[in-house]
Design an enzyme around this catalytic site. Structure first.
Site, PDB file in Angstrom:
ATOM      1  N   ASP A 389       3.577   2.811  -0.687  1.00  0.00           N
ATOM      2  CA  ASP A 389       4.855   3.070  -0.324  1.00  0.00           C
ATOM      3  C   ASP A 389       5.891   2.129   0.126  1.00  0.00           C
ATOM      4  O   ASP A 389       6.991   2.394   0.620  1.00  0.00           O
ATOM      5  CB  ASP A 389       4.884   4.445   0.675  1.00  0.00           C
ATOM      6  CG  ASP A 389       6.290   5.115   0.822  1.00  0.00           C
ATOM      7  OD1 ASP A 389       6.942   5.302  -0.223  1.00  0.00           O
ATOM      8  OD2 ASP A 389       6.582   5.627   1.722  1.00  0.00           O
ATOM      9  N   HIS A 597       6.646  -0.124   6.802  1.00  0.00           N
ATOM     10  CA  HIS A 597       7.648  -0.214   5.925  1.00  0.00           C
ATOM     11  C   HIS A 597       8.778   1.070   5.978  1.00  0.00           C
ATOM     12  O   HIS A 597       9.728   1.321   5.303  1.00  0.00           O
ATOM     13  CB  HIS A 597       6.998   0.150   4.808  1.00  0.00           C
ATOM     14  CG  HIS A 597       6.375   1.269   4.335  1.00  0.00           C
ATOM     15  ND1 HIS A 597       5.004   1.432   4.397  1.00  0.00           N
ATOM     16  CD2 HIS A 597       6.669   2.865   4.190  1.00  0.00           C
ATOM     17  CE1 HIS A 597       4.554   2.736   4.101  1.00  0.00           C
ATOM     18  NE2 HIS A 597       5.579   3.643   4.034  1.00  0.00           N
TER      19      HIS A 597
END
Length: 1015
Positions: A389, A597
């Site tokens: 992701d 992230h």
């Protein structure tokens, strides 16, 4: 017959929803519920405190009170503990406690959740909208829940996490900050009862789910479609909810033959692995992730215990470490399943980091800290990078992964591209240095599958490499906010194991999949697909700029860590000063954590970023202290830099302008505060194109279509508003340097540009202070250069990405905003120009006639998930270097980002023989041996040769050898190019030969052991 069956699937949906699923649980008895809402600051307490086993210091003792069904509980982010008593009847069959804390029918892991404990503090399982039953009696029940009379007592830690992700995708709210004043509609306890569980009716629901889902995906031209419909129709005919158990048995008998038909011999093969992609922070703070892990892992372990065929994976060493610290009993259970190969650590990184923003050394440490943790705790080293992701992937990652001992790479995020479709799902990814790594994108295009017929069909249909490959991976289980796999997903998995009309589905470890899939790809010979360069994500381009304080804090910490580790290593080697391993390890782990992230890219709620800003400030203070300690030990070795002889001459220009001249550069700043001329007097080259202005501030309406903090959409950049208003303008002096300060305003924001000509450096520098009060606006600074180029070099980890300046193809156009690190460099012929910065990561660059325009992105102000993102004061610095090639850009970028400390004669240095390379990092070895670790890389994408020279005090007996990133000696059998060869050498005779962007890790020991063969 066809007409007769045309509405079978509609009938199935209605019957299953209204007449089958409600019969899986049948109320048996009520329960007594009491509740206690955690007071004080609202932060969670330990289970032992809530259960009355031991008190947490300074926390209010629990006070449970009767709690009625239907009542509201918990303000936003509050925790309520429920105490539930009941007595199970003596009837046969499984018995469950069924709870509804106020679930929404979506966003598993995105709102309220619970964790169930026994009175002695043992974790039973987690609760979420798809996991709402606790087995009291029967298969899967925790032993000892019921006493001899059937009585039980359970506690539920219920977290009132507000729902921030809705439909449309986001709810703009202040609830992303703790203590928000905005009203919060509390969750309500809708259900709490003892219920009998029917395995037969549950099995029928699963049978119909699979049969109906498969029929819906098959073409009406296929006989299998109609035979499934006929079986479903007949099964629904014989099911009668008035006698649901018997009806379920009859219906299952009708479905059995069609569910036993085997898959075709050539059916695609899918490896299904249980998974719960867990965002380390996102729409919840870090502390909530710790609790999410306990809920998710306890559910996964219960499922593994109940089903011996399943395999579960979890990435991020940080997550295992949190379990080890906060839930040691749960961690011990994890360790047992790891030993059995059922609970599989994957990824080998500290967290699932952003793939483009961290510096090269940070990506090295993500791998080394992660892998060492897994090796130390489980004796296992993950061999894959697992980044499903992240928002793009640097072309340096194949080399770093391979040099850390990894063989495979996995993501699926590139399927989100908004412009072009990526050409492969299984391929060799070749990095910027030429290193290849076997790579797989799961063609189901999700990391949170539910093992549905639609997902499996999508995987088969979408898979791009059918001609040479027949395997793919399916990570299944609720993700982002956790939750993981459920019993229903496992039931689908078993039914799809070998089923006509579907791919074959097998539960096994990722490593087993990768080994088989890689071997299959190698068999393709010349047809093996190869993709070269970065994996640019054509989406989420705004993450390079959102929450700029995250980028600044990360950059400063990286630069300070470089200085602190080098100076500490020098102080240890030259002055026998203790090396601060423990302090540096703790700081590194914290920096790595915040490179997750959704933290570093700026896409978390306000609470996360507020805490992160405080953390970065504290880390910087600690690093400054370590630097002071090292410099104090090295005081006698430090050099003082003498000021240069050059000075900037300041004269008046036309129309109120100012001319700055130091003999190297001549800069003209007009009366409006724009740079209208930058003359490189060494070459006679004018840098500013005719009619253009350097350092032009441009403002854009930043209104993304979907993902606020994530995206800069192409329409945003079409209509720049140039900021020309001048509030004040003055000439300033600082020793030999001189400049012009210009203050501008836009809306409620104030922007101060201080443009310096630094005497004798060949560098025109700008400091920009912004008091930013805008929302949904993007601020850029334009730097046009009279350089006719087709590409620009954007720095990335250990090298650069050469990006097109033209938009001839869709993929070229899609790079309208891209990642850079510390420099962008353009050139025509033998003349180059570089722009270096100390804090920015997003930029766009395009050809404009015979010129190039680079625009650095300074600030955004997205509304979700933090409605007040980036409000406040920010400081940026950048500099233009006319005439700079890549080596000059690299060296200037290092200097521009280095902390202001006294100079130290180098412990090690390179004598370049050809090409260009430099020493990126120097530190002590991680094993505490006192050995020196030196990281070197080639900078231009060519070849470089150099001799290494060491400080005389390191000793003539010192020896050097090359290692992988985990500082393990390389033997030459690893299929990796070596810079110095596989033998140990005396430091007095070391030559390095580096290929394009090659990274070399060199280890220096004070002296050889008697058995070492030194050449």
């Amino acid at each position: 017959m066809h007409n007769h069956l045309s509405r079978t699937l509609e009938r199935l949906d209605r019957v299953r929803r209204d007449r089958i699923l409600p019969r899986i649980h049948t109320r048996s008895a009520g329960v007594e519920v009491e509740a206690w809402t955690v007071a004080d600051d609202g932060e969670p307490v330990s289970a032992r405190h809530a259960l009355g086993l031991a008190g947490d210091p300074g926390r209010t003792a629990p006070g449970y009170r009767p709690f009625p069904l239907g009542a509201a509980w918990g303000q936003a982010w509050a925790t309520t503990w429920f105490r539930i008593r009941g007595t199970a009847g003596q009837q046969d069959g499984p018995l469950d406690l069924v709870l509804d804390l106020g679930w929404f029918d979506h966003s598993v892991g995105g709102h309220c959740e619970g964790l169930v404990f026994t009175p002695d503090g043992t974790i039973v399982k987690g609760l979420h909208p798809r996991q709402s039953a606790i087995r009291l009696r029967g298969d899967g029940a925790v032993p000892g829940l019921l006493d001899a009379d059937g009585a039980f007592l359970l506690y539920v830690e219920a977290a009132a996490n507000p729902l921030l992700l809705g439909l449309p995708p986001f709810v703009v709210t202040d609830h992303g900050e703790k203590g928000a004043e905005e009203p919060f509609e509390q969750f309500r306890l809708r259900r709490a009862e003892i219920a009998a569980f029917s395995p037969e009716i549950h099995a029928l629901a699963c049978d119909l789910d699979v049969a109906g889902g498969l029929a819906a995906e098959l073409s009406a031209d296929e006989p299998r479609h109609w035979r499934l419909l006929r079986a479903i129709e007949e099964a629904l005919d014989v099911y009668d909810e008035a006698d649901a158990e018997a009806g379920a048995r009859r219906a299952r008998a009708i479905l059995a033959p069609v569910l036993a038909a085997p898959a075709h011999a050539s059916a695609h093969r899918i490896t299904a692995v249980g998974h719960a992609h867990m965002d380390t922070a996102w729409l919840w703070p870090l502390r909530e992730t710790v609790r999410k892990l306990a809920r998710t892992v306890s559910n996964a372990l219960a499922l593994l215990d109940a089903d011996p065929e399943l395999v579960y994976t979890m990435s991020a060493a940080q997550h295992f470490s949190w379990l080890e610290e906060h839930y040691p009993e749960l961690f011990d259970r994890v360790r047992q399943h790891v030993e059995q190969g059922r609970f599989v650590p994957v990824g080998g990184m500290w967290v699932e980091a952003d793939g483009v923003i961290p510096t090269g050394e940070s990506m090295v440490r993500q791998l080394t800290y992660g892998k060492r943790y897994f090796i130390s705790r489980f004796g296992r080293e993950p061999r894959e990078m697992w980044l499903p992701d992240s928002f793009g992937y640097s072309g340096a990652l194949p080399q770093l992964a391979r040099r850390a001992g990894s063989r495979w790479f996995l993501t699926q995020k590139i399927s989100w591209n908004d412009t072009t479709v990526f050409p492969h799902h299984t391929f060799w990814w070749e990095g910027i240095d030429g290193t290849r790594i076997f790579t797989h994108f799961p063609p189901a295009e999700t990391y949170a599958a539910e093992v549905t017929a639609r997902e499996l069909r999508h995987a088969v249909t979408t898979f791009k490499d059918k001609a040479i490959a027949s395997h793919s991976l399916l990570p299944y289980g609720y993700g982002d906010g956790g939750g993981g796999p459920t019993r229903e997903m496992a039931e689908r998995l078993h039914r799809f194991a070998d089923l006509e009309g579907a791919p074959r589905v097998t539960s096994r470890s990722p490593a087993e999949f990768f080994q088989e899939a890689e071997a299959e790809l190698r068999d393709a010979g010349s047809l093996e697909p190869v993709y070269r360069g970065e994996l640019y994500l054509e989406l989420h381009r705004g993450t390079l700029t959102s929450q700029t304080a995250m980028k600044q804090g990360n950059r400063r910490c990286e630069s300070l860590l470089r200085a602190a580790e080098y100076l500490s290593a020098a102080a240890s080697a030259l002055r026998d000063s203790p090396y601060p391993h423990a302090d540096l390890d703790e700081i590194w782990r914290t920096v790595l954590l915040h490179q997750f992230h959704d933290i570093l890219p700026g896409t978390s709620i306000a609470w996360v970023h507020r805490e992160a800003r405080d953390t970065y400030r504290a880390l910087e203070e600690r690093l400054h202290d370590l630097i002071k300690q090292a410099t104090a030990a090295l005081r006698a070795d430090l050099a003082v830099t003498e000021p240069g002889a050059a000075a900037v001459e300041v004269t008046d220009g036309e129309d109120g302008g100012t001319v700055l001249d130091d003999g190297l550069l001549r800069v003209v700043v007009d009366g409006g505060g724009h740079v209208v001329s930058l003359l490189d007097q060494r070459s006679g080259r004018e840098v500013v194109p005719p009619g253009r202005r350097l350092n032009e501030l441009q403002l854009f309406r930043d209104e993304p279509v979907r993902w606020d903090a994530w995206d800069v959409d192409r329409h945003v950049l079409r209509h720049p508003q140039v900021l020309d208003e001048v509030t004040s303008r003055k000439v300033i002096h600082d020793g030999p340097d001189a400049g012009v300060e210009v203050v501008r305003r836009t809306g409620a924001s104030t922007i101060t540009l201080t443009m310096w000509l630094r005497a004798g450096t060949g560098r025109f520098e700008t400091a920009c202070t912004v008091d930013w009060q805008e929302r949904e606006r993007l601020l850029k600074v334009a730097i046009p250069a009279r350089v006719s180029a087709r590409t620009a070099r954007f720095e990335t980890q250990y090298g650069y990405v050469e990006r097109p300046l033209l938009s001839n193809t869709a993929s070229e156009e899609a790079m309208f905003e891209a990642a850079m690190h510390r420099y962008v460099q353009v050139a025509d012929g033998d003349y180059g120009l570089a722009i270096v910065n100390d804090t920015m990561y997003g930029a766009d660059a395009r050809a404009d006639g015979d010129s190039t325009v680079v625009r650095l992105s300074l600030l955004r102000s997205a509304r979700f998930p933090d409605p007040h993102a980036d409000q406040g004061t920010h400081v940026f610095r950048w500099a233009v270097l006319p005439g700079a090639d890549v080596p000059a850009a690299v060296e200037a970028a290092y200097a521009f980002n280095a902390p202001d400390i006294a100079l130290l004669p180098p412990l090690v240095r390179l004598e370049l023989l050809s090409g260009h390379a430099l020493i990126d990092w120097v530190k002590q070895a991680d094993d505490g041996s006192g050995d020196l670790i030196v990281r070197v890389y080639e900078t231009q994408g060519g070849r470089a040769s150099a001799r290494m020279h060491c400080h005389e005090e390191l000793g003539a007996e010192a020896v050097l050898w090359e290692t992988d990133l985990l500082e393990r000696e390389l033997t030459g059998e690893e299929d990796l190019p070596l810079a110095v060869g596989p033998t140990r050498r005396s430091v007095s005779d070391v030559r390095l030969d580096l290929g394009p962007f090659q990274v070399a890790t060199l280890r220096i020991a004070a002296q050889a052991s008697p058995k070492e063969d030194i050449k």
